[in-house]
Design a protein around this motif. Structure first.
Motif, mmCIF file in Angstrom:
data_model
loop_
_atom_site.group_PDB
_atom_site.id
_atom_site.type_symbol
_atom_site.label_atom_id
_atom_site.label_comp_id
_atom_site.label_asym_id
_atom_site.label_seq_id
_atom_site.Cartn_x
_atom_site.Cartn_y
_atom_site.Cartn_z
ATOM 1 N N ARG A 192 0.822 -1.216 0.000
ATOM 2 C CA ARG A 192 0.000 0.000 0.000
ATOM 3 C C ARG A 192 0.853 1.263 0.000
ATOM 4 O O ARG A 192 1.931 1.302 0.603
ATOM 5 C CB ARG A 192 -0.922 0.016 1.224
ATOM 6 C CG ARG A 192 -1.985 -1.058 1.190
ATOM 7 C CD ARG A 192 -2.698 -1.182 2.512
ATOM 8 N NE ARG A 192 -3.402 0.051 2.899
ATOM 9 C CZ ARG A 192 -3.995 0.215 4.070
ATOM 10 N NH1 ARG A 192 -3.978 -0.763 4.964
ATOM 11 N NH2 ARG A 192 -4.598 1.347 4.332
ATOM 12 N N GLU A 193 0.321 2.306 -0.656
ATOM 13 C CA GLU A 193 0.977 3.622 -0.668
ATOM 14 C C GLU A 193 0.419 4.424 0.524
ATOM 15 O O GLU A 193 -0.476 5.253 0.395
ATOM 16 C CB GLU A 193 0.685 4.350 -1.983
ATOM 17 C CG GLU A 193 1.219 3.650 -3.214
ATOM 18 C CD GLU A 193 2.719 3.786 -3.308
ATOM 19 O OE1 GLU A 193 3.297 4.659 -2.631
ATOM 20 O OE2 GLU A 193 3.321 2.992 -4.063
ATOM 21 N N MET A 194 0.967 4.173 1.686
ATOM 22 C CA MET A 194 0.424 4.756 2.906
ATOM 23 C C MET A 194 0.519 6.290 2.916
ATOM 24 O O MET A 194 -0.387 6.976 3.389
ATOM 25 C CB MET A 194 1.149 4.173 4.129
ATOM 26 C CG MET A 194 1.049 2.648 4.233
ATOM 27 S SD MET A 194 -0.661 2.057 4.322
ATOM 28 C CE MET A 194 -1.146 2.659 5.918
ATOM 29 N N ALA A 195 1.614 6.808 2.382
ATOM 30 C CA ALA A 195 1.793 8.267 2.363
ATOM 31 C C ALA A 195 0.721 8.932 1.498
ATOM 32 O O ALA A 195 0.162 9.966 1.864
ATOM 33 C CB ALA A 195 3.186 8.617 1.851
ATOM 34 N N GLN A 196 0.407 8.302 0.350
ATOM 35 C CA GLN A 196 -0.614 8.868 -0.520
ATOM 36 C C GLN A 196 -2.003 8.777 0.120
ATOM 37 O O GLN A 196 -2.811 9.693 0.025
ATOM 38 C CB GLN A 196 -0.611 8.134 -1.869
ATOM 39 C CG GLN A 196 -1.582 8.674 -2.906
ATOM 40 C CD GLN A 196 -1.280 10.121 -3.299
ATOM 41 O OE1 GLN A 196 -0.117 10.536 -3.291
ATOM 42 N NE2 GLN A 196 -2.307 10.886 -3.617
ATOM 43 N N GLU A 197 -2.264 7.652 0.802
ATOM 44 C CA GLU A 197 -3.546 7.506 1.487
ATOM 45 C C GLU A 197 -3.725 8.581 2.559
ATOM 46 O O GLU A 197 -4.801 9.180 2.706
ATOM 47 C CB GLU A 197 -3.652 6.113 2.127
ATOM 48 C CG GLU A 197 -3.792 4.984 1.115
ATOM 49 C CD GLU A 197 -3.997 3.640 1.791
ATOM 50 O OE1 GLU A 197 -4.360 3.632 2.985
ATOM 51 O OE2 GLU A 197 -3.808 2.605 1.133
ATOM 52 N N LYS A 198 -2.672 8.854 3.322
ATOM 53 C CA LYS A 198 -2.746 9.881 4.367
ATOM 54 C C LYS A 198 -2.942 11.267 3.762
ATOM 55 O O LYS A 198 -3.590 12.134 4.348
ATOM 56 C CB LYS A 198 -1.485 9.840 5.223
ATOM 57 C CG LYS A 198 -1.410 8.606 6.114
ATOM 58 C CD LYS A 198 -0.159 8.612 6.970
ATOM 59 C CE LYS A 198 -0.117 7.376 7.867
ATOM 60 N NZ LYS A 198 1.116 7.336 8.691
ATOM 61 N N PHE A 209 -4.680 11.929 1.086
ATOM 62 C CA PHE A 209 -6.115 12.039 0.798
ATOM 63 C C PHE A 209 -6.912 12.340 2.080
ATOM 64 O O PHE A 209 -7.816 13.170 2.090
ATOM 65 C CB PHE A 209 -6.634 10.752 0.161
ATOM 66 C CG PHE A 209 -6.309 10.618 -1.299
ATOM 67 C CD1 PHE A 209 -6.750 11.553 -2.214
ATOM 68 C CD2 PHE A 209 -5.567 9.537 -1.764
ATOM 69 C CE1 PHE A 209 -6.459 11.429 -3.559
ATOM 70 C CE2 PHE A 209 -5.266 9.402 -3.108
ATOM 71 C CZ PHE A 209 -5.708 10.352 -4.013
ATOM 72 N N GLN A 210 -6.575 11.666 3.152
ATOM 73 C CA GLN A 210 -7.282 11.877 4.410
ATOM 74 C C GLN A 210 -7.091 13.307 4.919
ATOM 75 O O GLN A 210 -8.027 13.944 5.405
ATOM 76 C CB GLN A 210 -6.781 10.875 5.458
ATOM 77 C CG GLN A 210 -7.116 9.426 5.112
ATOM 78 C CD GLN A 210 -6.599 8.449 6.139
ATOM 79 O OE1 GLN A 210 -6.929 8.541 7.310
ATOM 80 N NE2 GLN A 210 -5.779 7.505 5.703
ATOM 81 N N LYS A 211 -5.869 13.799 4.796
ATOM 82 C CA LYS A 211 -5.577 15.156 5.234
ATOM 83 C C LYS A 211 -6.379 16.181 4.423
ATOM 84 O O LYS A 211 -6.870 17.185 4.960
ATOM 85 C CB LYS A 211 -4.077 15.431 5.119
ATOM 86 C CG LYS A 211 -3.679 16.794 5.652
ATOM 87 C CD LYS A 211 -2.171 17.009 5.531
ATOM 88 C CE LYS A 211 -1.775 18.388 6.043
ATOM 89 N NZ LYS A 211 -0.319 18.630 5.890
ATOM 90 N N ALA A 212 -6.531 15.915 3.124
ATOM 91 C CA ALA A 212 -7.283 16.831 2.262
ATOM 92 C C ALA A 212 -8.732 16.956 2.723
ATOM 93 O O ALA A 212 -9.306 18.051 2.736
ATOM 94 C CB ALA A 212 -7.234 16.349 0.817
ATOM 95 N N PHE A 214 -10.391 12.704 -5.903
ATOM 96 C CA PHE A 214 -11.417 11.852 -5.296
ATOM 97 C C PHE A 214 -12.465 11.461 -6.335
ATOM 98 O O PHE A 214 -12.811 12.233 -7.232
ATOM 99 C CB PHE A 214 -12.120 12.580 -4.142
ATOM 100 C CG PHE A 214 -11.268 12.767 -2.925
ATOM 101 C CD1 PHE A 214 -11.175 11.773 -1.962
ATOM 102 C CD2 PHE A 214 -10.544 13.941 -2.736
ATOM 103 C CE1 PHE A 214 -10.404 11.947 -0.826
ATOM 104 C CE2 PHE A 214 -9.764 14.130 -1.619
ATOM 105 C CZ PHE A 214 -9.680 13.129 -0.660
ATOM 106 N N THR A 215 -12.985 10.255 -6.180
ATOM 107 C CA THR A 215 -14.114 9.778 -6.975
ATOM 108 C C THR A 215 -15.273 9.501 -6.031
ATOM 109 O O THR A 215 -15.087 8.873 -4.988
ATOM 110 C CB THR A 215 -13.753 8.491 -7.735
ATOM 111 O OG1 THR A 215 -12.669 8.755 -8.623
ATOM 112 C CG2 THR A 215 -14.948 7.968 -8.526
ATOM 113 N N ILE A 216 -16.457 10.003 -6.396
ATOM 114 C CA ILE A 216 -17.637 9.786 -5.553
ATOM 115 C C ILE A 216 -18.384 8.567 -6.079
ATOM 116 O O ILE A 216 -18.714 8.485 -7.261
ATOM 117 C CB ILE A 216 -18.549 11.026 -5.553
ATOM 118 C CG1 ILE A 216 -17.780 12.233 -5.004
ATOM 119 C CG2 ILE A 216 -19.807 10.770 -4.723
ATOM 120 C CD1 ILE A 216 -18.508 13.548 -5.153
#
Length: 993
Positions: free
Chosen positions: A312-318, A320-323, A363-365
């Motif tokens: 997993r790309e943990m840095a990229q996931e975080k 997105f969460q920060k955004a 993001f995709t809804i």
């Protein structure tokens, strides 16, 4: 396993709380809170298990201990048995005899949740845990250590000739855990908690108790080739997604994929709306709360099983969460919330508002197919068509590829249902603002061929639309263009002229109005200006010119003891006819009976050219020809009620309701009658259009602008609540928006700069029938007596008899009980005074009430007591004078001060009052001035209104005439209070003329 340092030796409280770990059956463990004392030798002595508040209050963490006690009580064996099996199974047999689905699917999850919550409370509050078997003395060696860090696990798959072998290894804090030790036991499955010797160890979400359980009995599990495929597809597939694995002898593919952030409107385990964030890695969807840093999947091909490992790309996931957090959302356990309580609709609105920024951020809804909302932007196209007294609105909604008339949303808005189904099955979510902004537009409109039709008096509902036609009406509500008609010997104050112009502008557009100025601000004068505009002086060339005195009364002199007949009453019906060519039919003014004379005198004072017809009494007449000759018809609510069958046949030039709160009850006969009469111009007058409840307004507005507030039932449903909730406050705001253009209200404080400091007026009162008859009888008797008192030379033989006789008539004019007559009937003056008092009480004013008769004040004292109205009273016998005066001055709830002339004529400073009532006229005008000066004096910051209440056709009216003719009359006829000096025959005749 090494023991960690514990808080045991850090305990500094004489009394403390600990947790006690107990195994009540092979499968059941529980933790209880105990109260302990510290022994001087350093160990703890358990005093007893905590069950109630009084047991815990003496110690630290008493509130937490009670929570633990409550949780423990709910997962005792007996409690679980009673809750889930209704006592059908013995508690000792719960884990063996209960249905497997019930046990694994319901009972165990319930138990696991409670037990892990107890552990959390122990850890967060640093409450030590001890073995139950050590009670009552607890030593450090008896402590059970609750490990804060979770254990780590690793699965290893090895391909062999016979099949597949897999093992599970566990470690904690870098130390290996020997799972085969006999003192191990799994306490909860999810999350997995293990008791290992003196340690409670939890595992992360990757491993549950069912996976760990087999490895407490054997080191490895062998999977024969014949069941490999089934075992891998059903069991191993789930396991490899939970934890780190090693694969020996299998093909392993390492995947490199970037995550795609997916936002989905959803709900959490409590049913609360959330935005669920997940990441698509190819075909794999991963939640951010998944603890695994890599995901391994298993597939089978011709060569066997293939393990695919995705890092997993943990840095990229975080990122997105920060955004999302920067956009105002709160993150918790992989879900995103708003800080305040919210609904699913809030998230849909938020997604629509942030659609562009979310797309730019990557993001995709994604929505669930069974309930998909349209997230496209909304565009509105609108047009308007004007009719005689209505508007047709053509409003179209465009969103995405769909277009539909706004009227389609009408019932949804009225029902509070925001979901409108589009042809595709998508849901168009009506914006929250529309549900309130357009609620009244939908409520008061009609659907007409896909358009919205509303009456013009609802134009305030269209302020949010850019229509020039509506702007014109809004400007009209504040118009000052209407020319003021000339009035006789009076100049309207600016606020009165503004009121006239507003009503005139409304009438010009076909709207009615409610004139709701405070009492004393000249509502009648503004209406007389309207009538003068409707029937101009130049069209009434044959009117009889009257000599108008400077006060508010006509110059007709009335004989003190003349027989009372209609012919000798004020010459109401002897007005010259108006021009036969008048443009408008006569106007009808409806009022309480006590105001007939007031209206007549005010009309003749300020517009003497208007022809007046009083439609009251037993021989009343009215016809169509009369309506063409007469300008103004004065009648009462009672007469209107009785003659409605006749009056509803006429079309009046204007209808005016004075004291319109009289029709506040929509079911009353008077209200129903009023609503049947016809005229295009309608005006209601009331200083208190809302007396007790907002529903009082409906009949009055129904009269001036029929249909404006909808049906009575709809009005009650929308605006009738008396609660103080935000919803009701919003309803009142909506109602205010509807009615504001049609209610002209100025308070005394608002127009204070335009008012004179002192305003005096006469309130003419009409005696009721029984009072009138009694007065006439007594007057005849007194006249004969007084004539006999005249000597042969025309002089008075005794002045006392004259004064007593006149006083008796004055008393009857006020109220028959003052003259000693025992009657249940009230007087016309009493009704008029209390009517005005009720208005002023509602408006929050303070009133001074003066009378020369103490018994007269007692009638109003009883009236106050019967209605729980707080008052002060000052008469000659009052001993605590200063206390009484200060109570009125300082207590805001005391609005009425009853004062006798003798006690309150001098020496009082009552600047708190803005109104003065003089209940009966006095011989000496100077005495009246003294009374008025109690309020109108230095320090008064309010304008003072003085009302003299005079019963028409009585000695009171003659006193007023004589006061005006000879202002110093008291010096001529009264000496030492009630002693009459000798008068000449001429002076006596003048007094009795």
């Amino acid at each position: 396993m090494s023991r960690k340092s514990s808080p045991f030796y850090e305990i500094t409280y004489e009394t403390t709380i600990v947790g006690v770990f107990k195994q009540s059956s092979p499968h059941h463990f529980i933790i209880y809170p105990y109260l302990c004392d510290i022994h001087p030798n350093g160990y703890l002595v358990a005093k007893g298990r905590i069950l109630a508040d009084e047991q815990a209050t003496a110690a630290k963490n008493s509130e937490i201990s009670l929570k633990i006690a409550g949780l423990a009580a709910e997962i005792e064996l007996q409690a679980l048995t009673d809750r889930f099996t209704a006592g059908k199974i013995k508690q000792a047999k719960l884990y063996t005899d209960a249905d497997r689905k019930l046990l694994e699917g319901v009972i165990k999850p319930f138990y696991d949740k409670h037990f892990t919550e107890i552990i959390r409370l122990l850890v967060e509050n640093e409450i030590p845990l001890f073995k139950h078997t050590a009670l009552p003395h607890l030593y450090e060696a008896d402590q059970v250590i609750v490990e804060k860090l979770p254990a780590e696990t690793n699965l290893k798959f090895t391909k062999t000739a016979e099949g597949t072998s897999y093992t599970l290894s566990a470690s904690h804090n870098g130390n290996s855990i020997d799972l085969l030790q006999p003192d191990h036991a799994i306490i909860t499955n999810q999350p997995c908690v293990l008791i290992s010797g003196d340690n409670l160890i939890s595992f992360d979400e990757s491993i549950n108790g069912k996976i760990l359980g087999p490895f407490l009995k054997k080191n490895s599990i062998e999977i024969p080739k014949r069941i490999e495929k089934e075992y891998f597809s059903k069991f191993i597939r789930k396991m490899v997604n939970r934890c780190e694995i090693e694969a020996e002898g299998f093909k392993v593919n390492n995947l490199q994929l970037s995550p795609q952030a997916i936002l989905t409107p959803s709900t959490d385990w409590q049913g609360k709306p959330i935005l669920s964030l997940s990441f698509d890695y190819g075909e794999k969807n991963i939640l951010p709360g998944n603890p695994s840093k890599s995901i391994t999947t298993i597939k089978s091909d011709d060569s066997g099983f293939v393990f695919s490992r995705l890092k997993r790309e943990m840095a990229q996931e975080k990122k997105f969460q920060k955004a999302l957090q920067e956009m105002g959302l709160t993150h918790k356990a992989g879900a995103f919330y708003f800080k305040d309580e919210t609904t699913l609709y809030t998230f849909i609105d938020w997604l629509k508002e942030h659609a562009d920024s979310l797309s730019q951020a990557g993001f995709t809804i994604r929505q669930y197919p069974e309930k998909t909302f349209c997230l496209s932007k909304i565009h509105i196209e609108s047009g308007i068509k004007t009719g005689l007294d209505w508007f047709d609105l053509n409003i179209k909604i465009e969103t995405g590829k769909y277009s539909f008339p706004f009227i389609k949303l009408r019932q949804h808005i009225l029902d509070g249902n925001r979901e409108y189904m589009l042809p595709s099955g998508e849901i168009f979510l009506i914006p929250e603002a529309w549900m309130t902004e357009y609620a009244d537009l939908m409520l008061f409109s009609e659907a007409d061929a896909g358009k919205i039709r509303i009456r013009k008096h609802h134009y305030m509902l269209l302020k949010s639309f850019d229509f020039p036609e509506v702007e014109e009406l809004v400007k009209m509500a504040h118009s000052t263009k209407a020319a003021l008609p000339p009035l006789h010997n009076v100049t309207l104050r600016p606020y009165q002229e503004s009121g006239y112009q507003q009503i005139s502008a409304l009438h010009h557009k076909g709207f009615g109005a409610i004139l709701a100025d405070d009492m004393g601000l000249g509502k009648t004068l503004q209406v007389i200006a309207l009538l003068s505009d409707l029937y101009p002086r130049e069209n009434n060339l044959n009117f009889e010119e009257f000599h108008i005195q400077k006060d508010s009364t006509p110059a007709v002199q009335l004989d003190l003891f003349a027989d009372f007949t209609e012919a000798t009453a004020p010459t109401i019906k002897k007005m010259a006819p108006a021009s036969s060519t008048q443009t408008h039919a006569a106007s009808l003014v409806v009022m309480p009976a006590s105001l007939i004379h007031n209206w007549f005198y005010e009309l003749k004072r300020f517009a003497p050219w208007l022809s007046i017809h009083v439609y009251t009494g037993t021989n009343r007449k009215l016809s169509q020809p009369m309506l063409k000759r007469i300008n103004v018809i004065l009648t009462t609510y009672g007469t209107l009620r009785n003659d409605i069958e006749k009056l509803e046949a006429f079309n009046f030039g204007m209808i005016v309701l004075d004291e319109s709160q009289q029709i506040k009850n929509p079911s009353s006969v008077s209200t129903k009658a009023v609503l049947r009469i016809t005229s295009k111009r309608r005006l209601a007058m009331s200083g208190t259009p809302i007396e007790n409840r907002v529903a009082d307004l409906w009949p009055q507005m129904q009269f001036v602008n029929p249909g404006m507030l909808g049906s009575l039932n709809a009005f009650h449903a929308e605006f009738g609540s008396t609660s103080h909730s935000n919803k009701q406050k919003n309803a009142f705001a909506r109602l205010k928006n509807l009615i504001t253009p049609f209610i002209i209200r100025r308070t005394k404080s608002e127009v204070a700069p335009e008012l004179p400091q002192l305003s005096e007026s006469i309130a003419w009162c009409t005696m009721n029938e029984s009072q009138q008859l009694l007065y006439e009888q007594q007057k005849s008797a007194i006249r004969n007596t007084l004539l006999n008192q005249l000597g042969s030379d025309g002089s008075l033989t005794t002045s006392t008899v004259v004064l007593k006789a006149l006083m008796r008539l004055r008393q009857i004019s006020c109220h028959p009980t003052l003259a000693g007559f025992d009657t249940a009937d009230e007087s016309g003056k009493f009704e008029e005074v209390t009517r005005k008092l009720e208005t002023l009480l509602i408006e929050g004013h303070k009133v001074l009430i003066f009378s020369s008769f103490v018994k007269h004040l007692e009638l109003y004292e009883k009236w106050c007591s019967d209605r729980n109205v707080k008052y002060a009273k000052l008469i000659g016998s009052t001993t605590n004078r200063e206390k009484v005066v200060n109570s009125f001055k300082k207590d805001e709830e005391i609005q009425i001060f009853l004062i006798s002339l003798k006690a309150g004529g001098v020496g009082l400073n009552l600047a708190e009052a803005g109104y003065v009532f003089l209940l009966d006229p006095w011989w000496n005008p100077a005495a009246e001035s003294q009374a008025i000066n109690r309020a109108h004096r230095i320090g008064q910051d309010k304008n003072v209104f003085v009302y003299r209440f005079i019963s028409t056709g009585t000695v009171e009216e003659k006193i007023i005439r004589l006061q005006q003719k000879k202002s110093q009359m008291a010096d001529a006829i009264i000496e030492n209070g009630n002693t009459m000096v000798n008068l000449s025959a001429e002076e006596v005749k003048e007094l009795l003329a």
